[in-house]
Write a protein that holds these residues in place. Sequence first.
Motif, short mmCIF file in Angstrom:
data_model
loop_
_atom_site.label_atom_id
_atom_site.label_comp_id
_atom_site.label_asym_id
_atom_site.label_seq_id
_atom_site.Cartn_x
_atom_site.Cartn_y
_atom_site.Cartn_z
N GLN A 43 0.83 -1.21 0.00
CA GLN A 43 0.00 0.00 0.00
C GLN A 43 0.86 1.26 0.00
N ALA A 44 1.96 1.24 0.74
CA ALA A 44 2.81 2.42 0.86
C ALA A 44 3.52 2.75 -0.45
N LEU A 45 3.91 1.73 -1.22
CA LEU A 45 4.68 1.96 -2.45
C LEU A 45 3.83 2.01 -3.71
N LEU A 46 2.56 1.70 -3.59
CA LEU A 46 1.70 1.66 -4.77
C LEU A 46 1.64 2.99 -5.53
N PRO A 47 1.55 4.13 -4.86
CA PRO A 47 1.53 5.40 -5.63
C PRO A 47 2.77 5.57 -6.51
N ALA A 48 3.95 5.19 -6.01
CA ALA A 48 5.18 5.32 -6.81
C ALA A 48 5.17 4.35 -7.98
N LEU A 49 4.69 3.14 -7.76
CA LEU A 49 4.61 2.16 -8.83
C LEU A 49 3.64 2.61 -9.92
N ARG A 50 2.56 3.23 -9.51
CA ARG A 50 1.55 3.69 -10.47
C ARG A 50 2.07 4.79 -11.40
N ARG A 51 3.11 5.49 -10.97
CA ARG A 51 3.64 6.57 -11.80
C ARG A 51 4.48 6.05 -12.98
N GLU A 52 4.85 4.76 -12.93
CA GLU A 52 5.62 4.18 -14.01
C GLU A 52 4.71 3.73 -15.15
N ARG A 53 5.25 3.72 -16.36
CA ARG A 53 4.46 3.28 -17.51
C ARG A 53 4.14 1.79 -17.41
N ALA A 54 5.03 1.03 -16.76
CA ALA A 54 4.80 -0.39 -16.55
C ALA A 54 5.50 -0.80 -15.26
N ALA A 55 4.78 -1.46 -14.36
CA ALA A 55 5.35 -1.88 -13.08
C ALA A 55 4.69 -3.19 -12.66
N HIS A 56 5.35 -3.88 -11.75
CA HIS A 56 4.82 -5.18 -11.33
C HIS A 56 5.09 -5.40 -9.84
N ILE A 57 4.10 -6.01 -9.19
CA ILE A 57 4.22 -6.42 -7.78
C ILE A 57 4.24 -7.94 -7.74
N THR A 58 5.24 -8.51 -7.09
CA THR A 58 5.33 -9.96 -6.91
C THR A 58 5.25 -10.28 -5.43
N HIS A 59 4.24 -11.05 -5.06
CA HIS A 59 4.13 -11.52 -3.67
C HIS A 59 4.50 -12.99 -3.61
N LEU A 60 5.44 -13.33 -2.73
CA LEU A 60 5.73 -14.73 -2.48
C LEU A 60 4.66 -15.25 -1.52
N VAL A 61 3.87 -16.19 -1.99
CA VAL A 61 2.83 -16.77 -1.14
C VAL A 61 3.42 -18.05 -0.54
N SER A 62 3.02 -19.19 -1.02
CA SER A 62 3.51 -20.50 -0.56
C SER A 62 2.52 -21.52 -1.07
#
Length: 277
Positions: free
Chosen positions: A121-140
Motif C-alpha cells: 500500500q505504501a509503495l503503490l503510488p510510486a509504482l503507479r507513476r511508471e508506464r509499466a510496473a509489477h508487484i510480486t508476492h511470495l505466497v507459498s
Amino acid sequence: MQRLDVRGRTSVITGAASGMGAEVARELDRRGARLALVDRNRQGLEALGLTGTGHTTHVVDLTDDAAVTTLAGEIEASHPHLQTLITCAGSSMLGDIDQVTMEEMRWLMDVNLWGTVNITQALLPALRRERAAHITHLVSIYGLAAPAGRIPYAMSKFAVRGFTESLRHELERSSVTVGAIYPAGVKTGIILHGRYAAAIDPAVAQRAAAAQAAMYHTEPADAARRIVDATVKRKPRVMVGREARLVDVLSRVTPTHYWAPMRKPLKDAIDTTTPIG
C-alpha cells in the motif's frame, strides 16, 4: 503485455537479508537492477556482497505503520523509477491448534500478511507513476493447500493469496500488474529458522522441522531465477519447485481430499507431540 527491463530500474525486495529474498537480490543485481533492500536484519543486509551500484539498504520492521510510511518516502527520494516490488519477508511456525497461543498466531499474521499489505500500500503510488510496473508476492503452496500442524502459517498465506488476487483485479486497468509466486521445497532454511509454539518441546520441534527440510529439492538460486523471470514477464501465477506443481494439481483435482496423499510424506514433519526417545 509489456515485458519489463530491470536494468537501471529499481526493485524493492523485502526480507532481503536472508533466504529467498537474498537470492532474489543477487539475481536482480546480476541483471543490472537498482535495488532497495528491506529487512529488520542490518548485518544480513550488509553481508549480501552485491556488486551493482545504486543500491540502498533499509532496516525496517514492516509491521510498524509509521516506519513503513517513512520507508516509502526514503525509497522514493533515492529511487525515482520504482518498477517492481517483490515481497519475500515472512516467517513460519510449527504447532497444532492446542499448542499455539492467540499471541503467537497474531504475531505470524502481522509478519506474513500485514507486513506484505503495509509495504504494498505504501509503495503503490510510486509504482503507479511508471508506464509499466509489477508487484510480486511470495505466497507459498500452503496458500493453496493447508497442512496439519501449520494452522497459523496456512492462515497467513491463504490471506496473502486473497490480498494478491483482489489487488490484481483492482489494478487490472492500471499500469501495475500483480503476481503470486507459490514456492515449495526450496532449500532456504526457513522451516529450520522459523518459530514454533512455545508449548512444543524444542527437540521435537527441531526434529519435525528437519524432517520437512529433508524433503526440499529446489536450489534457492534456481528459485530466484524463476521468481525474477516471472516478475520480468509480469506473470500472474507461478509455481516454483516440483512439490508446488504437484500440490497445485492436487488442490484443484481433489479440493476436499488433497490431504490424504500429502499426509504420508509429511507425517514426521507434522508430528510435534511425540517426545523423542
